[in-house]
Design a protein around this motif. Structure first.
Motif, PDB file in Angstrom:
ATOM      1  N   PRO A 100      15.215 -40.053  -1.263  1.00 23.26           N
ATOM      2  CA  PRO A 100      14.899 -41.275  -2.005  1.00 23.26           C
ATOM      3  C   PRO A 100      15.370 -41.273  -3.448  1.00 23.26           C
ATOM      4  CG  PRO A 100      12.918 -39.955  -1.632  1.00 23.26           C
ATOM      5  CD  PRO A 100      14.002 -39.366  -0.788  1.00 23.26           C
ATOM      6  N   PHE A 101      15.500 -40.092  -4.058  1.00 24.71           N
ATOM      7  CA  PHE A 101      15.871 -40.044  -5.474  1.00 24.71           C
ATOM      8  C   PHE A 101      17.197 -39.311  -5.693  1.00 24.71           C
ATOM      9  CE2 PHE A 101      11.191 -40.192  -5.214  1.00 24.71           C
ATOM     10  CZ  PHE A 101      11.045 -41.500  -5.669  1.00 24.71           C
ATOM     11  N   GLN A 102      18.023 -39.291  -4.652  1.00 23.28           N
ATOM     12  CA  GLN A 102      19.363 -38.742  -4.786  1.00 23.28           C
ATOM     13  C   GLN A 102      20.266 -39.848  -5.313  1.00 23.28           C
ATOM     14  OE1 GLN A 102      21.650 -36.817  -5.560  1.00 23.28           O
ATOM     15  NE2 GLN A 102      21.842 -35.479  -3.787  1.00 23.28           N
ATOM     16  N   VAL A 103      20.591 -39.778  -6.593  1.00 17.24           N
ATOM     17  CA  VAL A 103      21.340 -40.864  -7.230  1.00 17.24           C
ATOM     18  C   VAL A 103      22.839 -40.597  -7.270  1.00 17.24           C
ATOM     19  CG1 VAL A 103      19.368 -41.542  -8.651  1.00 17.24           C
ATOM     20  CG2 VAL A 103      21.021 -39.873  -9.541  1.00 17.24           C
ATOM     21  N   ASP A 113      15.714 -33.949  -8.679  1.00 18.92           N
ATOM     22  CA  ASP A 113      17.017 -33.416  -9.055  1.00 18.92           C
ATOM     23  C   ASP A 113      17.144 -32.000  -8.498  1.00 18.92           C
ATOM     24  OD1 ASP A 113      19.553 -33.394 -10.690  1.00 18.92           O
ATOM     25  OD2 ASP A 113      18.498 -31.713 -11.618  1.00 18.92           O
ATOM     26  N   GLY A 114      18.286 -31.711  -7.879  1.00 14.31           N
ATOM     27  CA  GLY A 114      18.494 -30.384  -7.316  1.00 14.31           C
ATOM     28  C   GLY A 114      18.516 -30.384  -5.806  1.00 14.31           C
ATOM     29  N   HIS A 115      18.864 -31.534  -5.205  1.00 15.37           N
ATOM     30  CA  HIS A 115      18.869 -31.639  -3.745  1.00 15.37           C
ATOM     31  C   HIS A 115      19.803 -30.613  -3.102  1.00 15.37           C
ATOM     32  CE1 HIS A 115      17.511 -35.569  -5.254  1.00 15.37           C
ATOM     33  NE2 HIS A 115      16.813 -35.637  -4.132  1.00 15.37           N
ATOM     34  N   HIS A 116      20.986 -30.448  -3.669  1.00 17.67           N
ATOM     35  CA  HIS A 116      21.939 -29.522  -3.067  1.00 17.67           C
ATOM     36  C   HIS A 116      21.484 -28.071  -3.242  1.00 17.67           C
ATOM     37  CE1 HIS A 116      24.513 -33.161  -3.725  1.00 17.67           C
ATOM     38  NE2 HIS A 116      24.837 -32.866  -2.482  1.00 17.67           N
ATOM     39  N   ARG A 117      20.917 -27.753  -4.398  1.00 22.05           N
ATOM     40  CA  ARG A 117      20.407 -26.406  -4.613  1.00 22.05           C
ATOM     41  C   ARG A 117      19.317 -26.074  -3.599  1.00 22.05           C
ATOM     42  NH1 ARG A 117      18.641 -27.416 -10.347  1.00 22.05           N
ATOM     43  NH2 ARG A 117      19.724 -29.393 -10.105  1.00 22.05           N
ATOM     44  N   VAL A 119      19.017 -22.960 -12.597  1.00 20.78           N
ATOM     45  CA  VAL A 119      18.401 -24.188 -13.097  1.00 20.78           C
ATOM     46  C   VAL A 119      17.355 -24.655 -12.091  1.00 20.78           C
ATOM     47  CG1 VAL A 119      18.789 -26.576 -13.796  1.00 20.78           C
ATOM     48  CG2 VAL A 119      20.523 -24.837 -14.282  1.00 20.78           C
ATOM     49  N   PRO A 120      16.077 -24.748 -12.484  1.00 20.60           N
ATOM     50  CA  PRO A 120      15.032 -25.127 -11.528  1.00 20.60           C
ATOM     51  C   PRO A 120      15.274 -26.499 -10.907  1.00 20.60           C
ATOM     52  CG  PRO A 120      14.075 -24.249 -13.548  1.00 20.60           C
ATOM     53  CD  PRO A 120      15.534 -24.443 -13.817  1.00 20.60           C
ATOM     54  N   VAL A 121      14.798 -26.654  -9.698  1.00 21.79           N
ATOM     55  CA  VAL A 121      14.814 -27.944  -9.014  1.00 21.79           C
ATOM     56  C   VAL A 121      13.655 -28.776  -9.564  1.00 21.79           C
ATOM     57  CG1 VAL A 121      14.502 -29.094  -6.784  1.00 21.79           C
ATOM     58  CG2 VAL A 121      15.863 -26.983  -6.936  1.00 21.79           C
ATOM     59  N   VAL A 122      13.922 -30.021  -9.901  1.00 23.47           N
ATOM     60  CA  VAL A 122      12.893 -30.892 -10.474  1.00 23.47           C
ATOM     61  C   VAL A 122      12.236 -31.685  -9.348  1.00 23.47           C
ATOM     62  CG1 VAL A 122      12.415 -32.755 -12.109  1.00 23.47           C
ATOM     63  CG2 VAL A 122      14.189 -31.050 -12.622  1.00 23.47           C
ATOM     64  N   ALA A 171      16.334 -38.714 -12.708  1.00 20.82           N
ATOM     65  CA  ALA A 171      17.407 -38.097 -11.928  1.00 20.82           C
ATOM     66  C   ALA A 171      18.770 -38.412 -12.527  1.00 20.82           C
ATOM     67  CB  ALA A 171      17.338 -38.577 -10.477  1.00 20.82           C
ATOM     68  N   ARG A 172      18.961 -39.661 -12.960  1.00 19.67           N
ATOM     69  CA  ARG A 172      20.248 -40.023 -13.577  1.00 19.67           C
ATOM     70  C   ARG A 172      20.475 -39.233 -14.861  1.00 19.67           C
ATOM     71  NH1 ARG A 172      18.079 -45.396 -12.722  1.00 19.67           N
ATOM     72  NH2 ARG A 172      18.767 -46.149 -10.670  1.00 19.67           N
ATOM     73  N   ALA A 173      19.434 -39.159 -15.689  1.00 21.76           N
ATOM     74  CA  ALA A 173      19.572 -38.458 -16.970  1.00 21.76           C
ATOM     75  C   ALA A 173      19.905 -36.974 -16.759  1.00 21.76           C
ATOM     76  CB  ALA A 173      18.285 -38.605 -17.780  1.00 21.76           C
ATOM     77  N   LEU A 174      19.253 -36.342 -15.794  1.00 18.02           N
ATOM     78  CA  LEU A 174      19.504 -34.920 -15.535  1.00 18.02           C
ATOM     79  C   LEU A 174      20.926 -34.694 -15.018  1.00 18.02           C
ATOM     80  CD1 LEU A 174      16.070 -33.994 -13.938  1.00 18.02           C
ATOM     81  CD2 LEU A 174      16.941 -33.254 -16.163  1.00 18.02           C
ATOM     82  N   ASN A 175      21.391 -35.602 -14.176  1.00 16.13           N
ATOM     83  CA  ASN A 175      22.759 -35.478 -13.670  1.00 16.13           C
ATOM     84  C   ASN A 175      23.779 -35.694 -14.776  1.00 16.13           C
ATOM     85  OD1 ASN A 175      23.252 -35.153 -10.560  1.00 16.13           O
ATOM     86  ND2 ASN A 175      21.365 -36.329 -10.755  1.00 16.13           N
TER      87      ASN A 175
END
Length: 261
Positions: A4-7, A42-46, A30-33, A74-78
């Protein structure tokens, strides 16, 4: 992988393989958020790589956000970490603008860590402002946008002359350009004016009633006022007069071009 939050779009096969090899060797740096329910922001692939490798990963919880706030985070972190192309970066900015249409360029710039001029450039593309090639019209429209942004930032209404002189200038300049530029500019004048009025009403600076009455008169077909009558109308303080003239101008322009509402 649908979340849902994979931007961002999925990594390429090469990018994913490189990430997998790095995590296998070094772990997740980098921790997954996640939100308070453990949903990944944030961090879906990790997280996916760690599931494949059967290893744990560190997490950081961002609590108290609604869905819009989670996507914005999520956008800001990316934007801050991921190696993005110019097109991808501008797409993230565009998504943030669409998600929060009332936010100023500076506010979105602060959220995403980009210059407010870049946000303004993306917003112009979304509005079609880049088609406005007339320098006088573009400058007048830009000045009005700046005035409204200052209102958004400070919550204080400038003097009516300072606030709407650029709007009047844009409306006047629109009479001397082609139809597409005029319609684009007038639409933006009305959007900005409405934004200013809405905020003014929120902070109890400007009465909404006068605006409503002015727009209702225009809707009733009183757009064909003479220039002297419009000039008299413009002597009234506040947003109602500026928006009424914008409506008038658009109606007159449509009638000259044979376009009906």
């Amino acid at each position: 992988m649908t979340e849902p939050f994979q931007v961002m779009p999925p990594l390429t096969a090469e990018e994913y393989a490189a990430l997998r090899a790095d995590i296998a060797e070094h772990g997740v740096i980098v921790p997954v958020v996640v939100d308070e329910a453990g949903v990944i922001l944030d961090g879906h692939h990790r997280a996916q790589v760690c599931a494949e490798l059967g290893v744990d990963f560190p997490t950081v919880v961002r609590a108290g956000l609604d869905d819009a706030g989670k996507r914005s985070t999520a956008r800001a972190l990316n934007m801050a970490r991921r190696h993005l192309t110019r097109t991808q970066r501008r797409q993230i900015i565009a998504d943030e603008i669409r998600a929060d249409t009332e936010a100023s360029d500076r506010a979105i710039g602060r959220r995403l860590g980009v210059d407010h001029k870049t946000v303004a450039s993306v917003r112009r593309e979304l509005r079609g402002d880049d088609m406005i090639t007339d320098r006088t019209l573009a400058d007048a429209l830009g000045a009005f946008r700046t005035a409204v942004e200052q209102l958004v930032e400070t919550g204080e209404l400038p003097h009516p002359d300072d606030m709407f002189a650029p709007a009047r200038a844009a409306i006047a300049a629109a009479e001397n350009v082609d139809r597409e530029q005029a319609v684009a500019a007038l639409t933006e004048v009305m959007r900005l004016g409405q934004q200013a009025v809405n905020l003014a009403a929120e902070v109890k600076i400007r009465a909404q009633r006068d605006l409503g009455e002015a727009i209702e008169k225009v809707k009733a077909g009183l757009g064909e006022r003479t220039r002297s009558q419009i000039t008299e109308l413009m002597r009234k303080p506040g947003a109602a007069a500026a928006l009424a003239e914008a409506c008038n101008m658009e109606l007159r322009y449509r009638r000259r071009q044979g376009v009906t509402s």
